[in-house]
Design an enzyme around this catalytic site. Structure first.
Site, PDB file in Angstrom:
ATOM      1  N   GLN A  46       0.847  -1.173   0.026  1.00 23.57           N
ATOM      2  CA  GLN A  46      -0.077   0.118   0.039  1.00 23.57           C
ATOM      3  C   GLN A  46       0.719   1.193  -0.034  1.00 23.57           C
ATOM      4  OE1 GLN A  46      -2.478  -1.917   3.318  1.00 23.57           O
ATOM      5  NE2 GLN A  46      -4.226  -0.560   1.976  1.00 23.57           N
ATOM      6  N   HIS A  66      -1.415  -4.876 -12.924  1.00 24.54           N
ATOM      7  CA  HIS A  66      -1.012  -4.884 -14.370  1.00 24.54           C
ATOM      8  C   HIS A  66      -1.577  -5.702 -15.598  1.00 24.54           C
ATOM      9  CE1 HIS A  66       3.449  -4.044 -12.395  1.00 24.54           C
ATOM     10  NE2 HIS A  66       2.383  -2.881 -12.352  1.00 24.54           N
ATOM     11  N   ASP A  79       2.378   0.644  -8.124  1.00 30.29           N
ATOM     12  CA  ASP A  79       3.976   0.989  -8.731  1.00 30.29           C
ATOM     13  C   ASP A  79       4.782   1.924  -8.008  1.00 30.29           C
ATOM     14  OD1 ASP A  79       2.984  -0.894 -10.496  1.00 30.29           O
ATOM     15  OD2 ASP A  79       3.229   0.221 -12.502  1.00 30.29           O
ATOM     16  N   ARG A 104       3.555   0.394  13.078  1.00 24.01           N
ATOM     17  CA  ARG A 104       3.256  -1.158  12.446  1.00 24.01           C
ATOM     18  C   ARG A 104       3.299  -0.898  11.034  1.00 24.01           C
ATOM     19  NH1 ARG A 104      -2.105  -3.517  11.126  1.00 24.01           N
ATOM     20  NH2 ARG A 104      -1.463  -5.794  10.810  1.00 24.01           N
ATOM     21  N   HIS A 149       0.948  -9.077   4.921  1.00 20.32           N
ATOM     22  CA  HIS A 149      -0.104  -8.385   4.498  1.00 20.32           C
ATOM     23  C   HIS A 149      -0.392  -8.175   3.237  1.00 20.32           C
ATOM     24  CE1 HIS A 149      -2.628  -4.637   6.645  1.00 20.32           C
ATOM     25  NE2 HIS A 149      -2.880  -4.955   5.207  1.00 20.32           N
ATOM     26  N   ASN A 193      -1.933 -10.705   8.614  1.00 14.43           N
ATOM     27  CA  ASN A 193      -3.044  -9.630   8.788  1.00 14.43           C
ATOM     28  C   ASN A 193      -4.236  -9.876   8.132  1.00 14.43           C
ATOM     29  OD1 ASN A 193      -3.649  -6.778   9.143  1.00 14.43           O
ATOM     30  ND2 ASN A 193      -4.355  -6.861   6.975  1.00 14.43           N
ATOM     31  N   GLU A 194      -5.253 -10.302   8.820  1.00 12.09           N
ATOM     32  CA  GLU A 194      -6.601 -10.512   8.437  1.00 12.09           C
ATOM     33  C   GLU A 194      -6.893 -11.771   7.614  1.00 12.09           C
ATOM     34  OE1 GLU A 194      -8.273  -6.862   6.868  1.00 12.09           O
ATOM     35  OE2 GLU A 194      -8.272  -6.037   8.724  1.00 12.09           O
ATOM     36  N   ASN A 334      -8.343  -5.819  13.996  1.00  6.24           N
ATOM     37  CA  ASN A 334      -8.498  -4.805  13.346  1.00  6.24           C
ATOM     38  C   ASN A 334     -10.089  -4.552  13.392  1.00  6.24           C
ATOM     39  OD1 ASN A 334      -5.825  -4.729  12.648  1.00  6.24           O
ATOM     40  ND2 ASN A 334      -6.150  -5.498  10.587  1.00  6.24           N
ATOM     41  N   TYR A 336     -13.342  -1.828  12.455  1.00  8.55           N
ATOM     42  CA  TYR A 336     -13.794  -0.505  11.776  1.00  8.55           C
ATOM     43  C   TYR A 336     -15.240  -0.181  12.007  1.00  8.55           C
ATOM     44  CZ  TYR A 336      -9.205  -0.306   9.042  1.00  8.55           C
ATOM     45  OH  TYR A 336      -7.944  -0.301   8.914  1.00  8.55           O
ATOM     46  N   GLU A 405      -5.664  -2.160  14.071  1.00 10.33           N
ATOM     47  CA  GLU A 405      -6.251  -0.971  12.947  1.00 10.33           C
ATOM     48  C   GLU A 405      -7.625  -0.407  13.464  1.00 10.33           C
ATOM     49  OE1 GLU A 405      -6.385  -2.293   8.881  1.00 10.33           O
ATOM     50  OE2 GLU A 405      -4.394  -3.359   9.166  1.00 10.33           O
TER      51      GLU A 405
END
Ligand code: GBH
Length: 512
Positions: A46, A66, A79, A104, A149, A193-194, A334, A336, A405
């Site tokens: 990310q 791509h 990219d 993190r 991740h 992660n997740e 995490n 939200y 998160e």
């Protein structure tokens, strides 16, 4: 009757008492417990960019973006992303401006091991992470490192990825390299992660790379392999590294709160909870281990009725159950948002069959009256966070919790009052849960800065800092939420009334 002075008196008392309860939380500054760590997070694909530089090989997000550029919003890709591979010094400067206790971030497997395997270590990739870690430690910012991740090396995906049981060895070998290289300085490790997003979204619902649609088969196989891989790495760290490195390690599970539309749907909400995150929490944090009972029963019954010779949910061997049970020093969450849940006749035939949601037999939705964000799925429901933390305390015997998160999305905007309000409300109920006895040690804002939001590209922004994707140096500018979070960390206090002066630059305080 309504005019009765006595009744009016009682009503007035009641209103006063109620508003007093609400006021305690809303208007008095609240202290964070001593020792609580406050930080922010990102993840490799990310933010890093440099997708093919210095010997890095391709991972599943490189391939996806791509090969099918426009499955991503506005055909964006990672990219260059935030170009953190080259701008890590600015990233650490931002951490210092905020006064973070920790940061993190995650490691890119294909940057460290371009063949996917430990036969060749990419020195340049290693140097990047060494530079980042050393720069942070210079200023007393603890690195918290996620091993995985979501950016699986493409070659491993070509061999089946998380659906191939050999992933257990591949992930263990890679993790050993990471502990050997960085474990002298990194004391907080997260394996994966997740898992739900890796398995269900990646292999079931085509909403994360590799965009597979084998719901009800591949997602379950992935879940089992992933849990065993996680557990192997946990025990390897425990046996081979903890004695000399002395760190702590666990898994990161995404957890929503599922609210039944009424009491009669409580069982539906509980079933859904077990499928969505009990599938990962139960094997590790319950006394019995293994997949949740309700899940085993439901998938077995559906599979049988559908004519399968065995359950589509794979079984753990007794040895695997023991291996996985207890394989995390803490529960990293995490969180939200919240969903509403119900189950009635309309559910039958509602989901494709066989599939994961068909196995659960529930319908979920978000209430149209709920306050939203720039992400359709993310609604502001702080009471859901409170109920979730309470349930975890009760169901798993009050485990140590790290919030790895929590955050809110906007469009491009510097005065992000909605985000400020989200953080304050969620921190407020987290402090309520701590007062109730929850053992929460870590809180992490997602995210330090705007970044590549997976299929949403750069259209949904989660950053404390805004990133300008038009500028070649990816200029980072603190939002109002950055000023507010800085003051929370500095004062170790949540104060709903604090108003920052955004005409002043966000500068590094002495000692940071
Ligand atoms: C986290 O996942 C990730 O760890 C992080 O990388 C990411 O940037 C952050 O959230 C913000 O999204 O569009 O209805 O299919 C959080 C869990 C689950 C949230 C899947 C988004 C998509 C729902 N995510 N969900 S939908």
């Amino acid at each position: 009757m309504l005019g009765s002075p006595q009744l009016l008196f009682y009503v007035a008392c009641f209103v006063l008492a109620e508003s007093k309860v609400a006021n305690v939380n809303r208007h008095e500054a609240r202290k964070f417990p001593d020792g609580m760590l406050l930080g922010a997070a990102t993840a490799s694909y990310q933010v890093e960019g440099a997708w093919d530089e210095d010997g890095k090989s391709e991972n599943i997000w490189d391939t996806l973006t791509h090969r099918e550029p426009c499955v991503i919003a506005e055909c964006h890709n990672g990219d260059v992303a935030d170009n953190s591979y080259h701008l890590y010094k600015r990233d650490v400067e931002m951490m210092r401006e905020l006064g973070l206790d920790f940061y993190r971030f995650s490691l890119s497997w294909s940057r460290i091991l371009p063949t996917s395997f430990p036969d060749k270590i990419n020195e340049k990739g290693v140097e990047y992470y060494n530079n980042l870690i050393d720069e942070m430690l210079k200023y007393n910012i603890q690195p918290m490192v996620t091993l995985y991740h979501w950016d699986l090396p493409q070659k491993l995906q070509d061999m089946g990825g998380w659906a191939n049981p050999h992933i257990v060895d591949w992930f263990t070998d890679y993790s050993r390299v990471a502990f050997e290289l960085f474990g002298d300085r990194v004391k907080y490790w997260f394996t994966i992660n997740e898992p739900r997003e890796v398995c269900y979204q990646g292999y079931g619902s085509a909403s994360m790379a590799p965009l597979f649609t084998m719901s009800g088969y591949a997602d379950y196989i992935c879940s089992k392999n992933l849990l065993v891989a996680h557990a192997k790495v946990y025990h390897m760290y425990n046996n081979e590294f903890r004695p000399t490195q002395g760190g702590t390690i666990g898994i990161v599970v995404s957890m929503k709160w599922y609210e039944p539309v009424s009491e009669e749907h409580a069982e539906a909400a509980e079933d859904l909870t077990q499928f969505e995150w009990g599938i990962y929490a139960n094997p590790i944090f319950s006394k019995t281990g293994d997949f949740p009972q309700v899940m085993k029963e439901k998938v077995a019954a559906k599979s049988k009725a559908q004519g399968f010779p065995r359950s589509r949910l794979p079984e753990f061997t007794p040895e695997e159950i023991e291996l996985v049970k207890g394989s995390s020093d803490f529960l990293a969450i995490n969180h939200y948002t919240t969903n509403m849940v119900y189950r009635n006749e309309s559910v039958f035939g509602y989901h494709a069959s066989p599939s994961y949601y068909d196995d659960i037999d529930v319908i979920l939705y978000t209430d149209s009256s709920w306050e939203g964000s720039a992400s359709p799925w993310l609604k502001v429901i702080p009471w859901g966070f409170y109920k979730l933390l309470t349930k975890i305390r009760e169901d798993y015997d009050n485990p140590t919790i790290f919030i790895t998160e929590n955050g809110f999305s906007t469009r491009q905007v510097l005065v992000d009052d909605d985000r400020v309000s989200y953080y304050r409300q969620y921190l407020d109920v987290m402090l309520d849960a701590i007062e109730d006895g929850s053992d929460i040690r870590v809180y992490t804002a997602w995210s330090l800065m705007d970044n590549f939001e997976w299929l949403q590209g750069y259209t949904q922004r989660f950053g404390l800092y805004e990133v300008d994707y038009e500028s070649p140096d990816r200029t980072r500018t603190p939002r109002k939420a950055a000023y507010v979070y800085k003051e929370i960390i500095r004062s170790r206090t949540l104060d709903f009334h604090y108003e920052p002066d955004m005409t002043l630059p966000l500068t590094i305080d002495e000692g940071h």
